[in-house]
Design a protein around this motif. Structure first.
Motif, PDB file in Angstrom:
ATOM      1  N   MET A  43      22.333   3.953 -14.059  1.00 39.50           N
ATOM      2  CA  MET A  43      21.992   4.721 -12.100  1.00 39.50           C
ATOM      3  C   MET A  43      23.368   5.346 -12.108  1.00 39.50           C
ATOM      4  SD  MET A  43      20.426   4.352 -10.095  1.00 39.50           S
ATOM      5  CE  MET A  43      19.381   2.861 -10.370  1.00 39.50           C
ATOM      6  N   THR A  44      22.528   6.381 -11.258  1.00 41.01           N
ATOM      7  CA  THR A  44      24.001   7.727 -10.350  1.00 41.01           C
ATOM      8  C   THR A  44      23.742   7.814  -9.089  1.00 41.01           C
ATOM      9  OG1 THR A  44      21.481   9.356 -10.652  1.00 41.01           O
ATOM     10  CG2 THR A  44      22.933   9.176 -12.568  1.00 41.01           C
ATOM     11  N   PRO A  45      24.438   7.589  -8.563  1.00 37.86           N
ATOM     12  CA  PRO A  45      24.607   7.979  -7.266  1.00 37.86           C
ATOM     13  C   PRO A  45      23.919   8.791  -6.238  1.00 37.86           C
ATOM     14  CG  PRO A  45      26.728   9.027  -7.756  1.00 37.86           C
ATOM     15  CD  PRO A  45      26.052   8.575  -9.363  1.00 37.86           C
ATOM     16  N   GLU A  46      22.944   9.328  -7.013  1.00 39.66           N
ATOM     17  CA  GLU A  46      21.687  10.174  -6.536  1.00 39.66           C
ATOM     18  C   GLU A  46      20.867   9.794  -6.908  1.00 39.66           C
ATOM     19  OE1 GLU A  46      24.814  13.102  -7.522  1.00 39.66           O
ATOM     20  OE2 GLU A  46      24.128  11.452  -8.830  1.00 39.66           O
ATOM     21  N   GLY A  47      20.335   8.834  -7.553  1.00 37.05           N
ATOM     22  CA  GLY A  47      19.115   7.578  -7.856  1.00 37.05           C
ATOM     23  C   GLY A  47      19.368   7.009  -7.136  1.00 37.05           C
ATOM     24  N   LEU A  48      20.416   5.975  -7.009  1.00 41.32           N
ATOM     25  CA  LEU A  48      20.540   4.906  -5.970  1.00 41.32           C
ATOM     26  C   LEU A  48      20.658   5.722  -4.274  1.00 41.32           C
ATOM     27  CD1 LEU A  48      21.426   2.046  -5.655  1.00 41.32           C
ATOM     28  CD2 LEU A  48      23.864   3.102  -5.627  1.00 41.32           C
ATOM     29  N   ALA A  49      20.679   6.362  -4.331  1.00 41.86           N
ATOM     30  CA  ALA A  49      20.514   7.271  -3.240  1.00 41.86           C
ATOM     31  C   ALA A  49      18.835   6.711  -2.900  1.00 41.86           C
ATOM     32  CB  ALA A  49      21.278   8.356  -2.089  1.00 41.86           C
ATOM     33  N   ALA A  50      18.337   7.704  -3.484  1.00 43.30           N
ATOM     34  CA  ALA A  50      16.922   8.338  -3.427  1.00 43.30           C
ATOM     35  C   ALA A  50      15.773   6.693  -3.164  1.00 43.30           C
ATOM     36  CB  ALA A  50      16.311   9.200  -4.819  1.00 43.30           C
ATOM     37  N   ILE A  51      16.197   5.762  -4.258  1.00 39.32           N
ATOM     38  CA  ILE A  51      15.666   4.671  -4.648  1.00 39.32           C
ATOM     39  C   ILE A  51      15.892   3.984  -2.919  1.00 39.32           C
ATOM     40  CG2 ILE A  51      15.602   2.295  -5.487  1.00 39.32           C
ATOM     41  CD1 ILE A  51      16.302   3.425  -8.324  1.00 39.32           C
ATOM     42  N   SER A  52      16.960   3.650  -2.277  1.00 37.07           N
ATOM     43  CA  SER A  52      17.624   2.936  -1.551  1.00 37.07           C
ATOM     44  C   SER A  52      16.827   3.618  -0.266  1.00 37.07           C
ATOM     45  CB  SER A  52      18.922   3.080  -0.677  1.00 37.07           C
ATOM     46  OG  SER A  52      19.937   3.057  -1.858  1.00 37.07           O
ATOM     47  N   LYS A  53      16.569   4.924   0.154  1.00 42.93           N
ATOM     48  CA  LYS A  53      15.465   5.771   0.747  1.00 42.93           C
ATOM     49  C   LYS A  53      14.292   5.390   0.917  1.00 42.93           C
ATOM     50  CE  LYS A  53      14.651   9.813   2.748  1.00 42.93           C
ATOM     51  NZ  LYS A  53      13.378   9.687   3.381  1.00 42.93           N
ATOM     52  N   GLY A  71       9.903  11.660  -6.461  1.00 43.58           N
ATOM     53  CA  GLY A  71      10.112  12.739  -7.329  1.00 43.58           C
ATOM     54  C   GLY A  71      10.973  11.185  -8.441  1.00 43.58           C
ATOM     55  N   ILE A  72      11.431   9.592  -8.459  1.00 46.51           N
ATOM     56  CA  ILE A  72      11.831   9.233  -9.644  1.00 46.51           C
ATOM     57  C   ILE A  72      11.291   8.928 -10.482  1.00 46.51           C
ATOM     58  CG2 ILE A  72      12.845   7.331  -9.519  1.00 46.51           C
ATOM     59  CD1 ILE A  72      12.947   6.605  -6.626  1.00 46.51           C
ATOM     60  N   PRO A  73      11.737   9.536 -11.629  1.00 47.84           N
ATOM     61  CA  PRO A  73      10.959   9.974 -12.996  1.00 47.84           C
ATOM     62  C   PRO A  73      10.379   8.581 -13.199  1.00 47.84           C
ATOM     63  CG  PRO A  73      13.195  10.131 -13.693  1.00 47.84           C
ATOM     64  CD  PRO A  73      12.819  10.386 -12.079  1.00 47.84           C
ATOM     65  N   THR A  74      11.267   7.445 -13.628  1.00 47.85           N
ATOM     66  CA  THR A  74      11.094   5.795 -13.879  1.00 47.85           C
ATOM     67  C   THR A  74      10.654   5.596 -12.896  1.00 47.85           C
ATOM     68  OG1 THR A  74      12.931   5.194 -13.106  1.00 47.85           O
ATOM     69  CG2 THR A  74      13.213   6.139 -15.488  1.00 47.85           C
ATOM     70  N   PRO A  75       8.990   3.841 -14.144  1.00 46.75           N
ATOM     71  CA  PRO A  75       8.500   3.436 -12.856  1.00 46.75           C
ATOM     72  C   PRO A  75       9.771   2.363 -12.483  1.00 46.75           C
ATOM     73  CG  PRO A  75       8.072   2.769 -15.045  1.00 46.75           C
ATOM     74  CD  PRO A  75       9.328   4.203 -15.258  1.00 46.75           C
ATOM     75  N   PRO A  76       9.423   1.748 -10.794  1.00 45.65           N
ATOM     76  CA  PRO A  76      10.011   0.660 -10.115  1.00 45.65           C
ATOM     77  C   PRO A  76      10.428  -0.255 -10.727  1.00 45.65           C
ATOM     78  CG  PRO A  76       7.841   1.126  -8.966  1.00 45.65           C
ATOM     79  CD  PRO A  76       7.912   2.110 -10.255  1.00 45.65           C
ATOM     80  N   ALA A  77      11.381  -1.023 -11.089  1.00 45.53           N
ATOM     81  CA  ALA A  77      12.053  -2.337 -11.913  1.00 45.53           C
ATOM     82  C   ALA A  77      11.110  -2.856 -10.648  1.00 45.53           C
ATOM     83  CB  ALA A  77      13.710  -2.656 -11.662  1.00 45.53           C
ATOM     84  N   PRO A  78      10.496  -4.533 -11.771  1.00 40.74           N
ATOM     85  CA  PRO A  78      10.459  -5.565 -10.830  1.00 40.74           C
ATOM     86  C   PRO A  78      11.124  -6.016 -10.094  1.00 40.74           C
ATOM     87  CG  PRO A  78      10.510  -5.628 -13.267  1.00 40.74           C
ATOM     88  CD  PRO A  78      10.817  -4.496 -13.854  1.00 40.74           C
ATOM     89  N   SER A 119       0.757  -1.204  -0.163  1.00 36.92           N
ATOM     90  CA  SER A 119      -0.164  -0.154  -0.227  1.00 36.92           C
ATOM     91  C   SER A 119       0.941   1.338   0.009  1.00 36.92           C
ATOM     92  CB  SER A 119      -0.380   0.043   1.399  1.00 36.92           C
ATOM     93  OG  SER A 119      -0.375   0.199   2.426  1.00 36.92           O
ATOM     94  N   GLU A 120       2.061   1.579   0.829  1.00 37.99           N
ATOM     95  CA  GLU A 120       3.245   2.395   0.354  1.00 37.99           C
ATOM     96  C   GLU A 120       4.263   2.574  -0.321  1.00 37.99           C
ATOM     97  OE1 GLU A 120       4.302   3.368   4.746  1.00 37.99           O
ATOM     98  OE2 GLU A 120       2.346   3.742   5.446  1.00 37.99           O
ATOM     99  N   PHE A 121       4.574   1.506  -1.188  1.00 33.39           N
ATOM    100  CA  PHE A 121       5.197   1.908  -2.416  1.00 33.39           C
ATOM    101  C   PHE A 121       5.103   2.365  -3.192  1.00 33.39           C
ATOM    102  CE2 PHE A 121       8.433   0.074  -5.110  1.00 33.39           C
ATOM    103  CZ  PHE A 121       9.194   0.861  -4.612  1.00 33.39           C
ATOM    104  N   PRO A 122       3.997   2.508  -3.558  1.00 36.67           N
ATOM    105  CA  PRO A 122       3.679   3.130  -4.902  1.00 36.67           C
ATOM    106  C   PRO A 122       4.330   4.109  -4.454  1.00 36.67           C
ATOM    107  CG  PRO A 122       2.577   1.430  -5.318  1.00 36.67           C
ATOM    108  CD  PRO A 122       3.065   1.543  -3.656  1.00 36.67           C
ATOM    109  N   ALA A 123       3.273   4.872  -3.503  1.00 40.09           N
ATOM    110  CA  ALA A 123       3.356   6.891  -3.007  1.00 40.09           C
ATOM    111  C   ALA A 123       4.612   7.900  -2.303  1.00 40.09           C
ATOM    112  CB  ALA A 123       2.356   7.003  -1.650  1.00 40.09           C
ATOM    113  N   ASN A 124       4.837   6.029  -1.598  1.00 32.47           N
ATOM    114  CA  ASN A 124       7.088   6.652  -1.360  1.00 32.47           C
ATOM    115  C   ASN A 124       7.426   7.178  -2.823  1.00 32.47           C
ATOM    116  OD1 ASN A 124       5.936   6.638   1.367  1.00 32.47           O
ATOM    117  ND2 ASN A 124       7.262   3.959   1.615  1.00 32.47           N
TER     118      ASN A 124
END
Length: 536
Positions: free
Chosen positions: A480-490, A452-459, A442-447
């Motif tokens: 993948m950039t360090p900033e993008g990895l940090a955002a996904i990790s968060k 603000g990650i532009p691409t949809p989450p990978a499977p 329930s929370e993953f899509p909203a998070n």
């Protein structure tokens, strides 16, 4: 019907065997030592294997479901066979069943280490669970028959300390063995320990059999109870693993379990020598002890399941470091278990049990405050409070169940105690796992959107959030950039923490209910009758 009349008789005095023993054989404290070595092997195996699972998966090419069944197969066999194993001890002697359990557990452990396929590992894990079921209630039966009543609580306290320390120490020992030897060594270590326990048992343990112990077997009762337990645990495991709680198959097995339990109760009420005399449950303290053990294991095992993922996933600790972080839990259980035994001996079990479950609830609610940035002091505090709460419950609930049962049914009572713990643990892991999964979904899509990650989450990323672990290959993904990895990790860590928080909330509420149930407990009738028993 005959058995129910027996249950309602006046409390028995301890059997004469509790008098001081001469020499090694039958000496109470040496018996406790011999029993503790065997129990340590089984308790350690309950958690040590979890650390080895990733290495087993890589070496044998197992699927996720295969790896889950390394644990689930063991749990299923243990839960189904415990009560029947206790009956075997009551009939043929607890010394014999204990020694057979030790030998079988060590041999099946060696067979797992020699296995070269995941199917063989699972098969021998089931066999390991069956032999473990022989061992555990026999250990309690030996303690009950060897110690005079005024020393029994202290003995069970030390016994609980060994189980608690072994259970909590499993991740540390497993991490060291897997990192520095091999995953096979996690199983091979049981061979020398088993040989030591077998040698001690042959020299020290004395056979105790109550004069009015049952002489026949309730075969239909065994089949009905085994089928009911198997259906219940299977439905719980599969619901949490793949089917889900709304699936037709899940409800089929849960309803089948209920039907079989009802048929079992009807049959036992009319059997000449039932597997579990239902008159036992006329004792409100005994029934409360069984329920309390289920609720305690639900909160403890279910909550601890997520703690390991928090430490290894969110905190990114190694298996060994994760085990070391749990040392406050281990240490507090080691220190407080014998103290709990002394308190229960002096004041009775009710106050320590209520206090223990209140501490457990406080720890569960306290862990709601954990964040990805929480330091060692914060985690250590709540782990220590949890260990402080669990110790009197492990000791006290065991004393309540075994102490309120007739001596000739001590093996059955010991099996009930262990079966209640396994069922509670399975329920806690499965139910809280379902709570976690629902919260993450329930929370993953909203998070993800809020980040603000532009691409949809990978499977697979949503599933990664259920474990709090960022996939290692994510850093190597194209673009993948360090900033993008940090955002996904968060996103993964924040979603996991939210789900874990809800799971801890449920576990805390269950602990509060358990504290209320603990109000119904009291000292075993046989312990009261033996207040003037022999001294050791």
């Amino acid at each position: 019907m005959t058995s129910q009349t027996t249950i309602e008789k006046a409390p028995q005095a301890p059997e004469p065997a509790s008098a001081p023993a001469k020499g090694l054989r039958g000496h109470p404290w040496l018996t406790l030592f011999a029993v503790a070595v065997g129990v340590m092997m089984v308790a350690l195996d309950g958690t040590i294997v979890a650390i080895a699972n990733p290495a087993i998966q890589r070496d044998l090419g197992a699927t996720l479901a295969d790896v889950q069944w390394i644990t689930n197969g063991y749990l299923l066999a243990l839960a189904v066979a415990l009560v029947t194993a206790g009956k075997l001890g009551d009939r043929f002697g607890h010394r014999q069943t204990f020694l057979i359990g030790i030998a079988g557990f060590a041999v099946s452990s060696a067979a797992i280490g020699l296995s070269d396929s995941i199917s063989l590992v699972i098969t021998f894990r089931v066999l390991q669970g069956l032999f473990g079921a022989l061992l555990m209630p026999a250990a309690l039966g030996l303690l009950r028959a060897t110690f005079p009543a005024e020393k029994l609580n202290m003995a069970i306290g030390i016994w609980g300390m060994v189980i608690g320390a072994s259970t909590a120490g499993g991740p540390i020992v497993g991490g060291l063995l897997v990192e520095h030897v091999s995953w096979q060594s996690v199983f091979f270590i049981n061979v020398p320990v088993g040989l030591l326990a077998l040698a001690l048992g042959l020299v020290i343990l004395k056979d105790h059999r109550a004069e009015n112990a049952p002489r026949s077997f309730d075969i239909l009762g065994i089949l009905l109870l085994s089928g009911a337990m198997a259906s219940l645990i299977w439905g719980i495991i599969k619901a949490g693993e793949s089917w889900g709680w709304g699936h037709l198959y899940t409800w089929f097995f849960l309803i089948l379990a209920l039907v079989l339990f009802v048929v079992f109760a009807v049959w036992e009420n009319n059997a000449k020598e039932p597997l579990i005399p239902l008159g036992m449950f006329r004792s409100i303290p005994l029934s409360a002890g069984v329920v309390l053990m289920i609720l305690m294991a639900f909160a403890f095992m279910g909550g601890l399941f997520f703690v390991t993922f928090y430490l290894q996933g969110v905190k990114e600790l190694s298996p060994v470091d994760s085990g070391l972080r749990l040392l406050p839990l281990t240490g507090m259980m080691i220190v407080s278990s014998p103290l709990a035994g002394a308190l229960i001996t002096k004041f009775g079990p009710r106050i320590p049990l209520v206090g223990g479950m209140v501490c457990t609830a406080v720890a569960m609610f306290g862990m709601l405050s954990l964040t990805p940035e929480s330091g060692t002091l914060a985690t250590s505090l709540w782990f220590a409070v949890l260990g402080l709460g669990l110790a009197p419950v492990m000791v006290g609930a065991t004393e309540v169940i075994v102490g309120n049962a007739p001596l000739e049914l001590s093996g059955v009572a010991g099996g009930l105690q262990q079966a209640a713990m396994q069922v509670g643990g399975a329920l806690g892991t499965a139910v809280l796992g379902a709570v976690m999964s629902s919260k993450v979904s329930s929370e993953f899509p909203a998070n993800w959107k809020e980040a603000g990650i532009p691409t949809p989450p990978a499977p697979g990323l949503e599933q990664a959030a259920e474990f709090g672990m960022v996939p290692q290959e994510l850093a190597k993904a194209p673009g993948m950039t360090p900033e993008g990895l940090a955002a996904i990790s968060k996103v993964i860590h924040d979603t996991f923490m939210s789900g874990m928080g809800l799971a801890f909330m449920v576990a805390g509420v269950v602990a509060v209910v358990a504290a209320a149930v603990a109000m119904l407990t009291k000292r075993g009738a046989n312990a009261e009758a033996g207040a003037g028993g022999a001294h050791i």
